[in-house]
Design a protein around this motif. Structure first.
Motif, PDB file in Angstrom:
ATOM      1  N   GLY A 115       5.099  39.684 -74.425  1.00 33.50           N
ATOM      2  CA  GLY A 115       5.310  40.936 -75.129  1.00 33.50           C
ATOM      3  C   GLY A 115       5.668  42.122 -74.257  1.00 33.50           C
ATOM      4  N   LYS A 116       5.915  41.876 -72.982  1.00 29.43           N
ATOM      5  CA  LYS A 116       6.220  42.977 -72.068  1.00 29.43           C
ATOM      6  C   LYS A 116       7.555  42.759 -71.365  1.00 29.43           C
ATOM      7  N   GLN A 117       7.996  43.777 -70.650  1.00 31.39           N
ATOM      8  CA  GLN A 117       9.249  43.671 -69.926  1.00 31.39           C
ATOM      9  C   GLN A 117       9.065  42.958 -68.595  1.00 31.39           C
ATOM     10  N   ARG A 118      10.151  42.460 -68.088  1.00 23.73           N
ATOM     11  CA  ARG A 118      10.134  41.815 -66.786  1.00 23.73           C
ATOM     12  C   ARG A 118       9.895  42.874 -65.708  1.00 23.73           C
ATOM     13  N   GLU A 119       9.086  42.506 -64.709  1.00 29.80           N
ATOM     14  CA  GLU A 119       8.728  43.457 -63.668  1.00 29.80           C
ATOM     15  C   GLU A 119       8.737  42.782 -62.308  1.00 29.80           C
ATOM     16  N   LEU A 120       8.968  43.581 -61.289  1.00 31.74           N
ATOM     17  CA  LEU A 120       8.956  43.065 -59.925  1.00 31.74           C
ATOM     18  C   LEU A 120       7.530  42.710 -59.503  1.00 31.74           C
ATOM     19  N   VAL A 121       7.386  41.552 -58.885  1.00 30.33           N
ATOM     20  CA  VAL A 121       6.108  41.160 -58.285  1.00 30.33           C
ATOM     21  C   VAL A 121       6.172  41.382 -56.776  1.00 30.33           C
ATOM     22  N   ALA A 122       7.169  40.787 -56.150  1.00 32.70           N
ATOM     23  CA  ALA A 122       7.326  40.921 -54.703  1.00 32.70           C
ATOM     24  C   ALA A 122       8.730  40.493 -54.319  1.00 32.70           C
ATOM     25  N   ARG A 123       9.233  41.045 -53.218  1.00 42.62           N
ATOM     26  CA  ARG A 123      10.518  40.613 -52.706  1.00 42.62           C
ATOM     27  C   ARG A 123      10.490  40.688 -51.187  1.00 42.62           C
ATOM     28  N   ILE A 124      11.344  39.893 -50.599  1.00 47.63           N
ATOM     29  CA  ILE A 124      11.409  39.830 -49.143  1.00 47.63           C
ATOM     30  C   ILE A 124      12.870  39.798 -48.734  1.00 47.63           C
ATOM     31  N   PHE A 125      13.196  40.605 -47.742  1.00 48.22           N
ATOM     32  CA  PHE A 125      14.549  40.688 -47.257  1.00 48.22           C
ATOM     33  C   PHE A 125      14.726  39.726 -46.083  1.00 48.22           C
ATOM     34  N   ARG A 126      15.964  39.485 -45.728  1.00 49.00           N
ATOM     35  CA  ARG A 126      16.245  38.556 -44.641  1.00 49.00           C
ATOM     36  C   ARG A 126      15.591  39.029 -43.348  1.00 49.00           C
ATOM     37  N   SER A 127      15.426  40.330 -43.212  1.00 48.92           N
ATOM     38  CA  SER A 127      14.776  40.910 -42.034  1.00 48.92           C
ATOM     39  C   SER A 127      13.263  40.680 -42.033  1.00 48.92           C
ATOM     40  N   SER A 128      12.739  40.137 -43.132  1.00 45.78           N
ATOM     41  CA  SER A 128      11.301  39.898 -43.333  1.00 45.78           C
ATOM     42  C   SER A 128      10.553  41.111 -43.869  1.00 45.78           C
ATOM     43  N   THR A 129      11.248  42.202 -44.107  1.00 46.07           N
ATOM     44  CA  THR A 129      10.625  43.329 -44.803  1.00 46.07           C
ATOM     45  C   THR A 129      10.223  42.891 -46.205  1.00 46.07           C
ATOM     46  N   THR A 130       9.037  43.333 -46.629  1.00 42.44           N
ATOM     47  CA  THR A 130       8.539  42.943 -47.942  1.00 42.44           C
ATOM     48  C   THR A 130       8.194  44.157 -48.795  1.00 42.44           C
ATOM     49  N   ASN A 131       8.284  43.971 -50.105  1.00 41.53           N
ATOM     50  CA  ASN A 131       7.829  44.951 -51.085  1.00 41.53           C
ATOM     51  C   ASN A 131       6.918  44.227 -52.066  1.00 41.53           C
ATOM     52  N   TYR A 132       5.837  44.880 -52.483  1.00 40.53           N
ATOM     53  CA  TYR A 132       4.928  44.315 -53.463  1.00 40.53           C
ATOM     54  C   TYR A 132       4.646  45.323 -54.569  1.00 40.53           C
ATOM     55  N   ALA A 133       4.438  44.803 -55.769  1.00 39.28           N
ATOM     56  CA  ALA A 133       3.907  45.642 -56.825  1.00 39.28           C
ATOM     57  C   ALA A 133       2.480  46.031 -56.463  1.00 39.28           C
ATOM     58  N   ASP A 134       2.095  47.239 -56.806  1.00 30.08           N
ATOM     59  CA  ASP A 134       0.745  47.693 -56.457  1.00 30.08           C
ATOM     60  C   ASP A 134      -0.339  46.769 -56.987  1.00 30.08           C
ATOM     61  N   ALA A 135      -0.096  46.198 -58.165  1.00 37.53           N
ATOM     62  CA  ALA A 135      -1.124  45.379 -58.813  1.00 37.53           C
ATOM     63  C   ALA A 135      -1.429  44.085 -58.066  1.00 37.53           C
ATOM     64  N   VAL A 136      -0.539  43.672 -57.176  1.00 43.09           N
ATOM     65  CA  VAL A 136      -0.746  42.378 -56.492  1.00 43.09           C
ATOM     66  C   VAL A 136      -0.991  42.534 -54.996  1.00 43.09           C
ATOM     67  N   LYS A 137      -0.897  43.734 -54.488  1.00 43.90           N
ATOM     68  CA  LYS A 137      -1.101  43.951 -53.058  1.00 43.90           C
ATOM     69  C   LYS A 137      -2.485  43.461 -52.628  1.00 43.90           C
ATOM     70  N   GLY A 138      -2.503  42.724 -51.537  1.00 37.29           N
ATOM     71  CA  GLY A 138      -3.758  42.185 -51.022  1.00 37.29           C
ATOM     72  C   GLY A 138      -4.150  40.845 -51.609  1.00 37.29           C
ATOM     73  N   ARG A 139      -3.503  40.434 -52.702  1.00 40.00           N
ATOM     74  CA  ARG A 139      -3.815  39.144 -53.322  1.00 40.00           C
ATOM     75  C   ARG A 139      -2.647  38.173 -53.259  1.00 40.00           C
ATOM     76  N   PHE A 140      -1.441  38.694 -53.329  1.00 42.13           N
ATOM     77  CA  PHE A 140      -0.244  37.849 -53.313  1.00 42.13           C
ATOM     78  C   PHE A 140       0.475  38.030 -51.977  1.00 42.13           C
ATOM     79  N   THR A 141       1.074  36.954 -51.499  1.00 43.44           N
ATOM     80  CA  THR A 141       1.853  37.013 -50.264  1.00 43.44           C
ATOM     81  C   THR A 141       3.183  36.309 -50.476  1.00 43.44           C
ATOM     82  N   ILE A 142       4.257  37.008 -50.159  1.00 40.38           N
ATOM     83  CA  ILE A 142       5.588  36.422 -50.262  1.00 40.38           C
ATOM     84  C   ILE A 142       6.070  36.047 -48.869  1.00 40.38           C
ATOM     85  N   SER A 143       6.769  34.926 -48.786  1.00 37.07           N
ATOM     86  CA  SER A 143       7.330  34.485 -47.510  1.00 37.07           C
ATOM     87  C   SER A 143       8.626  33.731 -47.802  1.00 37.07           C
ATOM     88  N   ARG A 144       9.385  33.486 -46.766  1.00 43.19           N
ATOM     89  CA  ARG A 144      10.640  32.765 -46.966  1.00 43.19           C
ATOM     90  C   ARG A 144      10.971  31.924 -45.751  1.00 43.19           C
TER      91      ARG A 144
END
Length: 116
Positions: free
Chosen positions: A42-71
């Protein structure tokens, strides 16, 4: 074209963990950015986390400290380790990949359900 194949979703109890994987294949040999979005019921799609080729990462505030993105750039694969899962994390999780600034591709989505 590009194919994004997701895996790792499922049912988990509150406080549990899951690891999502997404492998990209097709026309491009590398990706500027890869990430995960989610769409709760029932909600819109939202960003959880993303990672750039440089390894820079962005996280949604709601998941910071609990979720980890890697590539793994050699495999064009992105991972999302989700710990301390909560009921409100229940959603369809979508892999997202940008080979360059202009193009973007989406996976088919994988269901994550957090419930006791």
């Amino acid at each position: 074209q590009v194919q994004l194949v997701e895996s790792g979703g499922g049912l988990v109890q509150p406080g549990g963990s899951l690891r999502l994987s997404c492998a990209a294949s097709g026309s491009f040999t590398e990706y500027y950015a890869m990430g995960w979005y989610r769409q709760p019921p029932g909600k819109q799609r939202e960003l959880v986390a993303r990672i750039f080729r440089s390894s820079t990462t962005n996280y949604a505030d709601a998941v910071k400290g609990r979720f980890t993105i890697s590539r793994d750039n050699a495999k064009n694969t992105v991972y999302l380790q989700m710990n301390s899962l909560k009921a409100e994390n229940t959603a369809v999780y979508y892999c997202h990949a940008k080979p360059n600034y202009y193009d973007e591709y989406w996976g088919q989505g994988t269901q994550v359900t957090v419930s006791s």
